[in-house]
Enzyme design. Structure first.
Site, short mmCIF file in Angstrom:
data_model
loop_
_atom_site.label_atom_id
_atom_site.label_comp_id
_atom_site.label_asym_id
_atom_site.label_seq_id
_atom_site.Cartn_x
_atom_site.Cartn_y
_atom_site.Cartn_z
N GLU A 316 0.59 -1.10 -0.11
CA GLU A 316 -0.22 -0.30 0.00
C GLU A 316 0.53 1.38 -0.03
O GLU A 316 0.52 2.62 1.22
CB GLU A 316 -1.21 0.20 1.40
CG GLU A 316 -2.29 -0.92 1.74
CD GLU A 316 -2.63 -1.49 2.66
OE1 GLU A 316 -1.77 -0.95 3.84
OE2 GLU A 316 -4.26 -1.20 2.67
N CYS A 415 -10.55 -0.10 8.03
CA CYS A 415 -10.19 1.42 7.65
C CYS A 415 -10.79 2.16 7.34
O CYS A 415 -11.11 3.27 8.02
CB CYS A 415 -9.03 1.57 7.86
SG CYS A 415 -7.98 1.15 6.67
#
Lengths: 644, 644
Positions: A316, A415
Site C-alpha cells: 500500500e 479502516c
C-alpha cells in the site's frame, strides 16, 4: 459571543457546543457549530452518513466481534474470545469519533447514549496504569509493546484520543471520553518519554492525536511527546517488513530529510499531519518547510488525477516519481482522508488556496467515491481503470475483498468505512476559516457560516449554490459587526471565473483567492466555469501517455461499461482535439471503437497487421464518484486519443 | 547405437550417459549427451554457470544454513537449529539438480562427490515411511501435512524428484539419488492416492516431477498420482490467502475450465507443465487443448515484451488482460524458467515453432538477464523500466531485496538463482529434437547434434554460428545413415530470412519452419535478419501506448542511464518513424530530450504550459539482459515516441 483562543473552552451556541480548534497558523479553523451545510452534494452525503453509513459501521463492528472484544476484555474471556486482526480496536474508536462529530452536527439522544455506552466499555477495559488494548498483555496474549513495529498499540491510542478531541470540541472537555483520552495520553507520555521506552509505533497516528489533545487541554506534555515521536522516527529502528525495508514505516530517514513521501501512504500522510501540527505549535519552521516540500513534490509526481495516493498494492505504498498506473492505482480511501487532513493543516498555516484545491479534488473524487449509493458498501482501493468486469463481493465473507472493483460491506482491515464516516460527519469544519480581518470560504456548499473572528467581530453568511452541478456561488452577508474581508477560493481549474460584488458587473478573477470588503446586506456572486473540459497529463506519467480525461468543475468523469453496452472499453479511442458535450446533465464525448482483433495465440508486440477501420460512437461519461453502483461493469477514466 | 524408447535405459555414448526423455508427443527430445553447445552466447553462460553461479549457490546454501538444516535433522537438533523459510529444502534440491545436469554436461569428480554427499544427507533425513522435510513433523515443529495450502511439502518433493530424474538421465537409474526420488514418490502415492489423504499442495510442482519420474522408471502409479493432483485442483479447497482467494493457488476453477492463467505465475506455469505431461502421457487431448488455449491467450494478453509473466508484485500474480506495466513488471525469473518448461512441452507435442519462439524470447531476455556478469548476483524481478536509481543490495542482509533494480547475491526466498542454474546446465536439451524422419533445430548455438532418430537412423550435425550477434547459421551434416529431414526454425520476428542449401542460392523463407532433405556432407545456411528493428505494442496494452522498443534478432534492447549521462530518461522521446542504427556492435537511436520543467508544487494534470523545445540526442541502447551490471542506473525498454 466570543470564542476562547488561548484556553480550552466551550461556546454555548444552541445545542451544539464547540471548542474551536486553535492553531498557531495563518487562518483559524471554525467549529462544527459555526459552519452548517444546508443542502446539495455534501448535505446529501452527510445525510447518507447519518442514516446509513454510521449505522452500517455499528452493525458490522458488532457482527465482526470488534466491539465484543471489549466486552470480552471486561468479562475476562480474552484471548480465547478475541476476534479480528490486532488493530481492530482502532475502528471502534474511529466509529465513536464519527458518532461524536455527528451528534455534534445534529444532536441525537440515541447516538449520544451509544457514545456513553462504548466509552464505559473502553473505560472498563482500561488498565490501572492507562494501558488499553484488547489484543495484548493478558495471559496467552503477546506482551504489551513487544512488537511496536507492527503492533499498532499507539495507533489505536491515537484514534481513541482523536475521538476524545472530537468530544471535547462538540460536547466540551468535561466528559468521560475526554477523560479517557487524557488517561491514555498520560500513559503514553509516562511510558514513551525520552529516557523511558525509546520505541515508536510502526503506524503513525499518535502524533497528530497528541497535538490535538494539547489543543483542547492546553497540556504541553502531549505536544512534547508528539515532537519526540516525530524526531525519533527515521533512524531505521523498526526493522524490515515483508513489504521491504524501513521506508514502509517512514523509518528510513528522518522526515526532515526526505524529498517526497515514501512507503505506506496512509502512514506517511498521518505522520506528516502530525509533523505539521508539531511544527505549527512549536514554531519549528524547518520541520514545516520539510513537510511542505515533500507534499508539494508528492502532489506533483506521486498523485493520481482523482487526488488519490499510493501506487503499489504491495505494501500500500507510494511508488517512484511518475509511477501512476491507472489500472493498479491503489489510492486507498484512507490515504485520501489523510491527504485532506494534511492539506487542511497546510492551508491553515500557509493560507495557500492550492491546498484547498487538493482537498476539493480528494473529497469529490475519492472520499465521495468510497461509499455506495446506499451507504452499505465501500471502496478500499480507488482504481482509475477497471479492466475485467468487477466482482460481486460476498457479504458473508468480505474478508479480503479490496480489489474486486465493487464496493464491499466490510473488510478484514476495515479502516476506510469508519474513516469516511468521521470525515463526512466533521466536513463542515473544512469549509471555511477566519482571521482577524474576516472569513475565508475554501469549499462551496449551500449553508451558513457564523463566525466569531479572532479579532472580536462576528459575521454571519449565507451561501446559496447548487455547486458543483452549477458554478454560481452566491454569498449573502446576513450580519457583520463591522466591514470585514470576505475571501473566496477560485479553484486552480477555474480559468474564466468571474466575481460580481454588491450588484456590480462580473469581473474576471484568477485562480487563487479573491477578497472583497463586505458589510451586512451585501451579496457577492462567484461564477465558476464548470463546463466539462479535457485534461491531459505530464508526459512523464507513462501510464496515461496519449490519453485524455474529462473533468467538470471539481468532478472527475469516467466511461463505465453499463453506459455503453455495445462498446468494448479496451478498444475505444477519442479523436484528438474533441471536446466533451453536456446536455440535460449528461456528459458525452465523440469516440471511436475498433473492431475486436482476431488474436488467438498472437503475439501482441508485432504491430504489423493493418488496423481495421474503427466506427464512430458516442461515449456517455459518468461522474467517477458514482461508478460501480449499477452492477458489474468495467470502467476507465483515461481514454486513449486516437493517434490517426 | 540405439536409444530405448519404451523402457528406461542408458545410452553408453562417451562419458555422459543419458536416458533420453521419452514423451508421447510429436517430437522426441534429445539427451544432454546428444546436443553439445560449443561456443557463443549460451556457451559463455554455461561456463559462467559452472564456474560462478553453481559455486555461488553452494556457498550461499551453506551460509544461509539451508544445507545445515539437513545436518541438523540427522543430528536431532531440529527445530531449534532450523534456518530459513519453510520451503528452503527445495533450493537445496534444485541446486543438486543443477549440479547433476552440469556433471552430465561436463563430468567433474568433485561435483559428483558433492552430489553423493548431499544425497547421503537427504537419505539420512528420510523417514522410514518415505517422508522427507526439515521443517515439519518433529517435536516442536508443525505436523506433517498440517498446512498443505502453504506448507510446500509436496513442492519440495517435486524438486527432489526432478533432481532424481536428472540423475537418471545423466548417470542412469541405478543411483542413490534416483532411489531417493523413488522412495519419496512412493510415499506420495501411498499418502495422497484417491481414497487416502484428499489434499493437494498449494504450490504445484509435484505433478510434472511425478510424470517425469514415470518417464524414467516406467512406473505408471506416478503418472496416475500426477493426474489425480491435476484433477483434484480447482475446487476451492485450499482456502484464502493474504493475496486474495483461491485463484492465487489455481484452485478457483479446474484447469480444464479456465480461459487464461491466473494467480501466482510460477504456480500456474508449473501446474500447466504438469498438466501437459499428464495429458500427453494419458492421451487426454481435452486437457492438452485446455492448457494450450490458456497459454496462447496468456501469451497474447498477459506477457511482457521480454517474455516475462506476472504483472503484480502483490502475490506475484498475473494481472488482467493487457495489464502489463513496464515499471511494475514483476516477471519473476522463475516464471520465465517455468514458461520455458511449458513452451518446451507444447513444442514437443504440437511441433509448432511459435512455442520455440517463446522459449527463445524468455531465454535471451529473462533467463540471461537474471545472473550478473560475474554470476554472483541475480534478478528476482525483471522490470522493464527502472525509474529511480537502482539500490545497491546489502550482501550481508539480502533478505528482502527483490525490487531494488540491482542484482542481489541471495534472497530469503531464493528460488531464482537455483532455477537459472538448473536450466543453464540442462540448456542443451532444449535446442533440438528428433522424429522418425529427421532432426529439428529450434534454437541456434554453435555446437553439435548427434541424434539417434526414433526410426533408427543416426545423424550427426555441426552448427557454426555467431548467433545472435550474427544471423548466419550454417549446419553441416557430418554423418547420416540415410537421407534425413533437417528442419530449422525461422523465428517469428525474422521477416526476410533466407535459406541456402547445398551451395545453392539463398531462397526466401517464411517464419515458422523450413525443412530440407540432407545427406552426409551437405551444408545448409540459414540467414536471419538480426538488424535492429522497432517494435510497437497492441494498443490495448495501455502501459506502453505511444512508445517503441528496439529488438535485434531475439535480443531486446534498453536505454540505460549509464550510457547517456546527460539525458534524463524521464524526459526522452524518439521521433516517430525513426529507425535504430547499428555500427561497430553499438545500437543507437536518434532521440529528443526535453528540458526539465519547473514544477515545484505544480499539479501534473494541467497540460496547459507551453512545452519547451527539446534538444536532439543520440540514445545508445544496450541489450536488456546486460543492464544493471555497471553500477547504479535507471533504465527503460519502452521509449516514448514524440507526438509532435
Amino acid at each position: 459571543m466570543t470564542t476562547e483562543r488561548t484556553e480550552p473552552g466551550v461556546d454555548g451556541r444552541g445545542t451544539v457546543a464547540a471548542v474551536r480548534p486553535r492553531t498557531a497558523g495563518r487562518y483559524e479553523p471554525l467549529g462544527l457549530g459555526e459552519v452548517r451545510i444546508g443542502g446539495g452534494f455534501w448535505a446529501d452525503r452527510q445525510r447518507l452518513n447519518r442514516d446509513a453509513i454510521i449505522p452500517h459501521c455499528d452493525e458490522w463492528l458488532e457482527r465482526a466481534g470488534w466491539v465484543e472484544n471489549f466486552r470480552a476484555a471486561v468479562a475476562g474471556t480474552l484471548p480465547a474470545a478475541r476476534k479480528g486482526r490486532l488493530f481492530t480496536d482502532s475502528d471502534v474508536y474511529k466509529y465513536v469519533e464519527a458518532l461524536v462529530w455527528e451528534t455534534g452536527r445534529e444532536p441525537a439522544p440515541s447516538s449520544d447514549q451509544r457514545i456513553r455506552e462504548l466509552t464505559a466499555l473502553f473505560r472498563a477495559t482500561l488498565e490501572p496504569d492507562g494501558y488499553l488494548n484488547t489484543f495484548y498483555g493478558r495471559d496467552g496474549q503477546p506482551e504489551r509493546y513487544s512488537d511496536l513495529a507492527w503492533g499498532h498499540e499507539l495507533y489505536c491510542y491515537g484514534h481513541l484520543i482523536q475521538a476524545a478531541v472530537a468530544r471535547a470540541r462538540t460536547t466540551g472537555p468535561d466528559d468521560d471520553l475526554v477523560a479517557l483520552g487524557v488517561a491514555v495520553a498520560d500513559h503514553v507520555c509516562a511510558t514513551f518519554a525520552d529516557g523511558a521506552n525509546p520505541g515508536l509505533c510502526g503506524h503513525p497516528e499518535i502524533e497528530t492525536a497528541l497535538v490535538e489533545l494539547y489543543r483542547v487541554t492546553g497540556e504541553r506534555r502531549y505536544l512534547e511527546q508528539a515532537r519526540v515521536f516525530v524526531d525519533r522516527r527515521g533512524h531505521d529502528t523498526l526493522g524490515d517488513t515483508m513489504y521491504g525495508g524501513a521506508s514502509y514505516y517512514q523509518d528510513r530517514r528522518p522526515i526532515r530529510e526526505l524529498d517526497a513521501f515514501e512507503g505506506h501512504a496512509v502512514r506517511a500522510l498521518y505522520l506528516a499531519a502530525g509533523a505539521v501540527d508539531v511544527a505549527v505549535e512549536t514554531g519549528d519552521d524547518a520541520l514545516l518547510d520539510a513537510v511542505r516540500r515533500q507534499y508539494d513534490r508528492t502532489l506533483a509526481r506521486r498523485t493520481f488525477l482523482h487526488g488519490g495516493m499510493g501506487s503499489h498494492h504491495h505494501g500500500e505504498t507510494y511508488g517512484a516519481d511518475f509511477e501512476l498506473p491507472s489500472d493498479r492505482a491503489y489510492a486507498e480511501t484512507c490515504a485520501a482522508v489523510a491527504s485532506v487532513m494534511l492539506a487542511w493543516r497546510l492551508l491553515l498555516v500557509t493560507g495557500e488556496e492550492r491546498y484547498a484545491d487538493v482537498i476539493e479534488r480528494a473529497l469529490y473524487n475519492v472520499v465521495a467515491t468510497c461509499p455506495a449509493d446506499d451507504g452499505r458498501g465501500f471502496h478500499y482501493v480507488n482504481t482509475l481503470h477497471r479492466r475485467a468486469p468487477s466482482l460481486v463481493p460476498d457479504a458473508d465473507n468480505p474478508s479480503l475483498f479490496r480489489t474486486g472493483g465493487m464496493r464491499s460491506p466490510w473488510f478484514t482491515t476495515s479502516c476506510c468505512p469508519t474513516n469516511v464516516a468521521r470525515l463526512l460527519a466533521s466536513l463542515g469544519g473544512y469549509l471555511a476559516t477566519a482571521d482577524d480581518d474576516g472569513v475565508q470560504l475554501h469549499q462551496y456548499a449551500a449553508g451558513t457560516v457564523s463566525a466569531a473572528l479572532p479579532g472580536g467581530a462576528a459575521v454571519r453568511l449565507t451561501v446559496t449554490t447548487r455547486y458543483p452541478d452549477d458554478g454560481v456561488v452566491a454569498v449573502t452577508v446576513d450580519a457583520a459587526d463591522r466591514p470585514v474581508e470576505l475571501s473566496l477560493r477560485v479553484p486552480g481549474w477555474a480559468s474564466g471565473a468571474t466575481l460580481a460584488a454588491r450588484g456590480g458587473a462580473p469581473d474576471p478573477v484568477e485562480p487563487g483567492r479573491v477578497t472583497v470588503t463586505v458589510v451586512a446586506g451585501d451579496e457577492v456572486v462567484l461564477t465558476l466555469p464548470v463546463a466539462p473540459r479535457v485534461t491531459v497529463a505530464d508526459p512523464r506519467i507513462d501510464a496515461v501517455r496519449g490519453c485524455v480525461a474529462v473533468e467538470r468543475g471539481p468532478v472527475l468523469y469516467c466511461a463505465e461499461s453499463v453506459d455503453q453496452p455495445d462498446v468494448d472499453l479496451d478498444l475505444v479511442a477519442v479523436a484528438p482535439g474533441v471536446t466533451p458535450v453536456e446536455a440535460g446533465g449528461v456528459v458525452e464525448l465523440a469516440g471511436l471503437v475498433a473492431p475486436a482483433p482476431d488474436e488467438a495465440g498472437s503475439w501482441p508486440y508485432d504491430g504489423a497487421e493493418p488496423r481495421p477501420e474503427p466506427r464512430a460512437v458516442t461515449l456517455r461519461l459518468t461522474p467517477y464518484h458514482s461508478w460501480g453502483n449499477r452492477g458489474v461493469s468495467t470502467m476507465r477514466v483515461w481514454l486513449p486519443a486516437d493517434p490517426a
